[in-house]
Design a protein around this motif. Structure first.
Motif, PDB file in Angstrom:
ATOM      1  N   LEU A   3     -42.893  19.254  32.902  1.00 17.62           N
ATOM      2  CA  LEU A   3     -42.785  18.573  31.624  1.00 17.62           C
ATOM      3  C   LEU A   3     -41.435  17.888  31.519  1.00 17.62           C
ATOM      4  CD1 LEU A   3     -44.290  21.249  29.225  1.00 17.62           C
ATOM      5  CD2 LEU A   3     -45.339  19.134  29.998  1.00 17.62           C
ATOM      6  N   LYS A   4     -41.398  16.790  30.809  1.00 19.86           N
ATOM      7  CA  LYS A   4     -40.174  16.036  30.606  1.00 19.86           C
ATOM      8  C   LYS A   4     -39.281  16.779  29.611  1.00 19.86           C
ATOM      9  CE  LYS A   4     -38.737  11.719  28.449  1.00 19.86           C
ATOM     10  NZ  LYS A   4     -38.199  12.293  27.227  1.00 19.86           N
ATOM     11  N   HIS A   5     -38.014  16.926  29.964  1.00 18.53           N
ATOM     12  CA  HIS A   5     -37.032  17.500  29.049  1.00 18.53           C
ATOM     13  C   HIS A   5     -36.234  16.362  28.414  1.00 18.53           C
ATOM     14  CE1 HIS A   5     -37.460  21.263  31.569  1.00 18.53           C
ATOM     15  NE2 HIS A   5     -37.726  21.657  30.351  1.00 18.53           N
ATOM     16  N   ALA A   6     -35.775  16.609  27.198  1.00 20.90           N
ATOM     17  CA  ALA A   6     -34.948  15.614  26.517  1.00 20.90           C
ATOM     18  C   ALA A   6     -33.610  15.464  27.229  1.00 20.90           C
ATOM     19  CB  ALA A   6     -34.731  16.035  25.067  1.00 20.90           C
ATOM     20  N   LYS A   7     -33.057  14.284  27.125  1.00 17.01           N
ATOM     21  CA  LYS A   7     -31.735  13.995  27.679  1.00 17.01           C
ATOM     22  C   LYS A   7     -30.738  13.935  26.517  1.00 17.01           C
ATOM     23  CE  LYS A   7     -33.398  11.261  31.614  1.00 17.01           C
ATOM     24  NZ  LYS A   7     -34.681  11.891  31.682  1.00 17.01           N
ATOM     25  N   ALA A   8     -29.459  14.019  26.830  1.00 16.85           N
ATOM     26  CA  ALA A   8     -28.422  13.895  25.811  1.00 16.85           C
ATOM     27  C   ALA A   8     -28.628  12.605  25.019  1.00 16.85           C
ATOM     28  CB  ALA A   8     -27.046  13.905  26.463  1.00 16.85           C
ATOM     29  N   MET A   9     -28.480  12.686  23.723  1.00 20.70           N
ATOM     30  CA  MET A   9     -28.606  11.567  22.772  1.00 20.70           C
ATOM     31  C   MET A   9     -30.032  11.043  22.625  1.00 20.70           C
ATOM     32  SD  MET A   9     -25.664  11.254  21.387  1.00 20.70           S
ATOM     33  CE  MET A   9     -25.895   9.728  20.517  1.00 20.70           C
ATOM     34  N   GLU A  10     -31.017  11.774  23.113  1.00 18.31           N
ATOM     35  CA  GLU A  10     -32.410  11.376  22.929  1.00 18.31           C
ATOM     36  C   GLU A  10     -32.927  12.033  21.650  1.00 18.31           C
ATOM     37  OE1 GLU A  10     -36.769  11.804  25.107  1.00 18.31           O
ATOM     38  OE2 GLU A  10     -34.953  12.245  26.244  1.00 18.31           O
ATOM     39  N   VAL A  11     -33.519  11.252  20.768  1.00 22.89           N
ATOM     40  CA  VAL A  11     -34.071  11.769  19.524  1.00 22.89           C
ATOM     41  C   VAL A  11     -35.404  12.460  19.824  1.00 22.89           C
ATOM     42  CG1 VAL A  11     -34.961  11.162  17.245  1.00 22.89           C
ATOM     43  CG2 VAL A  11     -32.942   9.995  18.149  1.00 22.89           C
ATOM     44  N   VAL A  12     -35.552  13.694  19.322  1.00 26.19           N
ATOM     45  CA  VAL A  12     -36.775  14.473  19.525  1.00 26.19           C
ATOM     46  C   VAL A  12     -37.355  14.814  18.154  1.00 26.19           C
ATOM     47  CG1 VAL A  12     -37.729  16.620  20.440  1.00 26.19           C
ATOM     48  CG2 VAL A  12     -35.906  15.443  21.683  1.00 26.19           C
ATOM     49  N   ASP A  13     -38.618  14.524  17.966  1.00 27.93           N
ATOM     50  CA  ASP A  13     -39.295  14.802  16.697  1.00 27.93           C
ATOM     51  C   ASP A  13     -39.800  16.240  16.698  1.00 27.93           C
ATOM     52  OD1 ASP A  13     -40.787  14.836  14.376  1.00 27.93           O
ATOM     53  OD2 ASP A  13     -42.144  13.223  14.976  1.00 27.93           O
ATOM     54  N   VAL A  14     -39.269  17.077  15.824  1.00 30.33           N
ATOM     55  CA  VAL A  14     -39.741  18.457  15.698  1.00 30.33           C
ATOM     56  C   VAL A  14     -40.361  18.687  14.318  1.00 30.33           C
ATOM     57  CG1 VAL A  14     -38.211  19.454  17.434  1.00 30.33           C
ATOM     58  CG2 VAL A  14     -37.442  19.312  15.055  1.00 30.33           C
ATOM     59  N   SER A  15     -40.866  17.607  13.713  1.00 27.64           N
ATOM     60  CA  SER A  15     -41.519  17.761  12.413  1.00 27.64           C
ATOM     61  C   SER A  15     -42.824  18.536  12.592  1.00 27.64           C
ATOM     62  CB  SER A  15     -41.759  16.397  11.777  1.00 27.64           C
ATOM     63  OG  SER A  15     -42.541  15.576  12.604  1.00 27.64           O
ATOM     64  N   PRO A  16     -43.369  19.081  11.496  1.00 26.29           N
ATOM     65  CA  PRO A  16     -44.624  19.833  11.596  1.00 26.29           C
ATOM     66  C   PRO A  16     -45.718  19.010  12.273  1.00 26.29           C
ATOM     67  CG  PRO A  16     -43.644  20.137   9.441  1.00 26.29           C
ATOM     68  CD  PRO A  16     -42.836  19.072  10.132  1.00 26.29           C
ATOM     69  N   LEU A  17     -46.558  19.711  13.030  1.00 26.61           N
ATOM     70  CA  LEU A  17     -47.621  19.060  13.784  1.00 26.61           C
ATOM     71  C   LEU A  17     -48.889  18.846  12.964  1.00 26.61           C
ATOM     72  CD1 LEU A  17     -47.143  21.087  17.068  1.00 26.61           C
ATOM     73  CD2 LEU A  17     -46.526  18.684  16.684  1.00 26.61           C
ATOM     74  N   GLY A  18     -49.019  19.578  11.863  1.00 30.19           N
ATOM     75  CA  GLY A  18     -50.195  19.426  11.007  1.00 30.19           C
ATOM     76  C   GLY A  18     -51.474  19.752  11.759  1.00 30.19           C
ATOM     77  N   ASP A  19     -52.441  18.841  11.702  1.00 31.51           N
ATOM     78  CA  ASP A  19     -53.738  19.059  12.347  1.00 31.51           C
ATOM     79  C   ASP A  19     -53.639  19.185  13.865  1.00 31.51           C
ATOM     80  OD1 ASP A  19     -54.983  19.009   9.881  1.00 31.51           O
ATOM     81  OD2 ASP A  19     -55.522  16.878  10.017  1.00 31.51           O
ATOM     82  N   ALA A  20     -52.593  18.648  14.464  1.00 28.38           N
ATOM     83  CA  ALA A  20     -52.424  18.717  15.919  1.00 28.38           C
ATOM     84  C   ALA A  20     -51.922  20.085  16.382  1.00 28.38           C
ATOM     85  CB  ALA A  20     -51.459  17.632  16.392  1.00 28.38           C
ATOM     86  N   LEU A  21     -51.540  20.953  15.440  1.00 26.99           N
ATOM     87  CA  LEU A  21     -50.994  22.264  15.798  1.00 26.99           C
ATOM     88  C   LEU A  21     -51.975  23.075  16.630  1.00 26.99           C
ATOM     89  CD1 LEU A  21     -48.864  24.501  15.602  1.00 26.99           C
ATOM     90  CD2 LEU A  21     -49.780  25.064  13.348  1.00 26.99           C
ATOM     91  N   ARG A  22     -53.239  23.102  16.245  1.00 26.87           N
ATOM     92  CA  ARG A  22     -54.240  23.927  16.943  1.00 26.87           C
ATOM     93  C   ARG A  22     -54.359  23.614  18.429  1.00 26.87           C
ATOM     94  NH1 ARG A  22     -57.093  27.980  15.749  1.00 26.87           N
ATOM     95  NH2 ARG A  22     -57.417  28.539  13.605  1.00 26.87           N
ATOM     96  N   GLY A  23     -54.196  22.395  18.831  1.00 26.68           N
ATOM     97  CA  GLY A  23     -54.331  22.032  20.247  1.00 26.68           C
ATOM     98  C   GLY A  23     -53.014  21.984  20.998  1.00 26.68           C
ATOM     99  N   SER A  24     -51.929  22.340  20.346  1.00 27.99           N
ATOM    100  CA  SER A  24     -50.609  22.235  20.961  1.00 27.99           C
ATOM    101  C   SER A  24     -50.237  23.494  21.728  1.00 27.99           C
ATOM    102  CB  SER A  24     -49.552  21.958  19.894  1.00 27.99           C
ATOM    103  OG  SER A  24     -49.789  20.719  19.285  1.00 27.99           O
ATOM    104  N   LYS A  25     -49.326  23.341  22.662  1.00 29.59           N
ATOM    105  CA  LYS A  25     -48.851  24.453  23.484  1.00 29.59           C
ATOM    106  C   LYS A  25     -47.327  24.526  23.399  1.00 29.59           C
ATOM    107  CE  LYS A  25     -52.708  24.801  26.533  1.00 29.59           C
ATOM    108  NZ  LYS A  25     -53.542  25.558  25.669  1.00 29.59           N
ATOM    109  N   THR A  26     -46.806  25.726  23.634  1.00 28.15           N
ATOM    110  CA  THR A  26     -45.368  25.929  23.701  1.00 28.15           C
ATOM    111  C   THR A  26     -44.790  25.078  24.817  1.00 28.15           C
ATOM    112  OG1 THR A  26     -45.504  28.174  22.820  1.00 28.15           O
ATOM    113  CG2 THR A  26     -43.597  27.671  24.218  1.00 28.15           C
ATOM    114  N   HIS A  27     -43.645  24.453  24.561  1.00 26.96           N
ATOM    115  CA  HIS A  27     -42.993  23.676  25.618  1.00 26.96           C
ATOM    116  C   HIS A  27     -41.479  23.629  25.417  1.00 26.96           C
ATOM    117  CE1 HIS A  27     -43.559  20.612  22.483  1.00 26.96           C
ATOM    118  NE2 HIS A  27     -42.480  20.042  22.988  1.00 26.96           N
TER     119      HIS A  27
END
Length: 109
Positions: A3-27
């Motif tokens: 899996l791709k990891h974030a790099k320094a100064m890269e913006v990462v969205d960690v807002s709630p997943l809502g309906d997508a939560l059920r199909g998501s995996k830890t990463h």
């Protein structure tokens, strides 16, 4: 495939997943020699069994509700709540609802 990891100064969205939560995996979001950030997905009823990590850690509940159990204590985290645990503190986490958390670990050398 890694899996791709974030790099320094890269913006990462960690807002709630809502309906997508059920199909998501830890990463993992990012890992360096001293720090790791993980988006932890914990479905309702799932349990991370008692364990410990050498470094200090924080858990920020982004959505849902979980129960954190430590030796002699039980605490509930709801969306928007945050907790700090010292390194080597034995703890378990149970999903009381489908949940997404931001886990940060300060890695020891």
């Amino acid at each position: 495939m890694a899996l791709k990891h974030a790099k320094a100064m890269e913006v990462v969205d960690v807002s709630p997943l809502g309906d997508a939560l059920r199909g998501s995996k830890t990463h993992a979001i990012v890992k360096t020699a001293s720090f790791e950030a993980i988006r932890l997905i914990l479905p309702e009823g799932a349990v991370l069994p008692a364990h410990k990590v050498p470094g200090e850690l924080t858990l920020h509940c982004l959505e849902g509700r979980v129960e954190i159990r430590t030796e002699g204590r039980s605490l509930e985290l709801a969306a928007g709540c945050w907790i700090f645990l010292e390194g080597d503190q034995v703890h378990s986490v149970e999903g009381l609802q489908d949940s997404s958390l931001l886990l940060t670990i300060m890695l020891t050398r």
